[in-house]
Design a protein around this motif. Sequence first.
Motif: not given
Length: 475
Positions: A230-235
């Motif tokens: 989710q962090r990767v998709s968020s950034i």
Amino acid sequence: MSDGYDLHICCMGAGYVGGPTMAVIAANCPKIRVCVVDLSKKIIDAWNSPDLPIYEPGLMEVVEKSRGKNLFFSTDIDAEIKKADIIFISVNTPTKTVGIGAGRAANVKNCELCARKIAEVSEGSKIVVEKSTVPVRTAEAVRRVLDCNEKGLKFQVLSNPEFLAEGTAIPDLMKPDRVLIGGVQSPEGLAAAEALVSVYANWVPREQILTTNLWSSELAKLVANAFLAQRVSSINSISALCEATGANVSEITRAVGMDNRIGKRFLNSSIGFGGSCFQKDILNLVYLCETYGLRECAEYWNQVIVMNDYQKKRFSEKMVSTLFNTVTGKKIAILGFAFKKDTGDVRETPSMFVVRDLVHEQAKVHVYDPQVKREDMWTEMDYTCKMSVANYPGLEEAVTTAPDAYAACDGAHALAVLTEWDEFKELDYERIYKSMAKPAFVFDGRNILDHDALRKIGFEVHAIGKPDPNKFSDL
Ligand SMILES: NC(=O)C1=CN([C@@H]2O[C@H](COP(=O)(O)OP(=O)(O)OC[C@H]3O[C@@H](n4cnc5c(N)ncnc54)[C@H](O)[C@@H]3O)[C@@H](O)[C@H]2O)C=CC1
Ligand SMILES: O=C(O)[C@H]1O[C@H](OP(=O)(O)OP(=O)(O)OC[C@H]2O[C@@H](n3ccc(=O)[nH]c3=O)[C@H](O)[C@@H]2O)[C@H](O)[C@@H](O)[C@@H]1O
């Protein structure tokens, strides 16, 4: 024990998790005999050879420390199950491709087959440890299969998910942030959990070994991967906004990551995440939410995948549109095919989707990766993209593998860095520029290159989440 060992461990599955995890247990526990078994003779032969079946920094040294002493690799599954006190199940649990839940649910067939095998051949009671990543409540199925043995044997089932990342497996295993052990909250279940705690306590501080109930342990593994992805998709979603507005994603991550509550790690924007687990485990979570009627929760997590697919597509579309809307017949150099650096693993690698899109646009793609084997590239393209030499005429001419980065770039219209291998930072870009067609384009899908230096040489540089200097100027 008559053979001089205090304990016997067997691990079913000699893959990216089973092999390194057992090698680290053996290295830290000389009194424990560890044997890793697999159905594949080819894989076991490789583990017994100087050419291990997986590339992982530091792995060979750890294996060599114990192999032949207290670490063994074998295809004699029945004999090793019989000997073992503790059996790890570390088999692959891929997304189902057919039937109910196809494309989302995890296929736990291999775990069930292991449980059936253990029930069939065991001659004494054992602790069975789920190491594979599984849907929450899989331990119940494993226990029911084991309980059906006709010998009156009693098995204890534990969940002990693995958190290692490829490329850093050895340091991750040697110094894990935590070890998680889930068990039944009965006296027998707690005793089994304590037996496994004692194994890890040989090198992991006790306060970092967490014990929980079975279901929390199974679910925590899925949640950890979902949060990371989710962090990767968020950034990555923010990288698209940066490109549209002139903000710089690296400056955003620095500003945001310095907030201790958010933290710096795992905020590198990229062409999207890959690897065998993130997508599989989130889909597994989505399917679980749907199964329990939690539609909003399912949709929430599914967006992590939607954003990842968007990011991969956005990158290849940007390449084509920048190259004057056509790459037909153009040579394009792809630097990096592994899903991340320091591994040869190509499962679900984002590079593959870029290559696929470029091939559809009739480009001539030249791929260089320091660790990926050509046959693994074809196998993955066939499995995931349904593109094989047999069913896609001209594929072998469209995708060439190059012996090094210079050969891949020679005569190319564009180069794209798709895996963050350190060696790509050190290339002689003056030499590469001279050898390329002009204008020479660089697409940095990992933001690892020195963009100013490349522009000085003459390249036109496009990078994820970075302002295009031709489009934006500071006030
Ligand atoms: N690859 C990774 O970095 C991580 C993977 N995991 C999880 O660990 C599990 C294993 O993953 P990998 O090691 O990557 O898979 P893998 O595909 O590399 O290895 C699995 C091995 O199990 C063997 N196998 C399958 N059925 C078997 C059976 N019935 N008896 C004996 N051997 C059998 C296969 O031949 C294969 O060699 C998966 O559930 C995965 O989600 C968890 C953390 C990290
Ligand atoms: O269950 C698993 O299989 C494992 O999945 C991930 O490990 P792994 O997939 O090996 O590698 P990561 O470092 O997590 O990278 C995954 C993908 O995300 C990408 N990524 C990662 C971090 C980041 O900031 N940006 C980014 O794009 C990587 O390039 C890669 O394609 C988790 O990090 C492990 O904890 C977990 O055990």
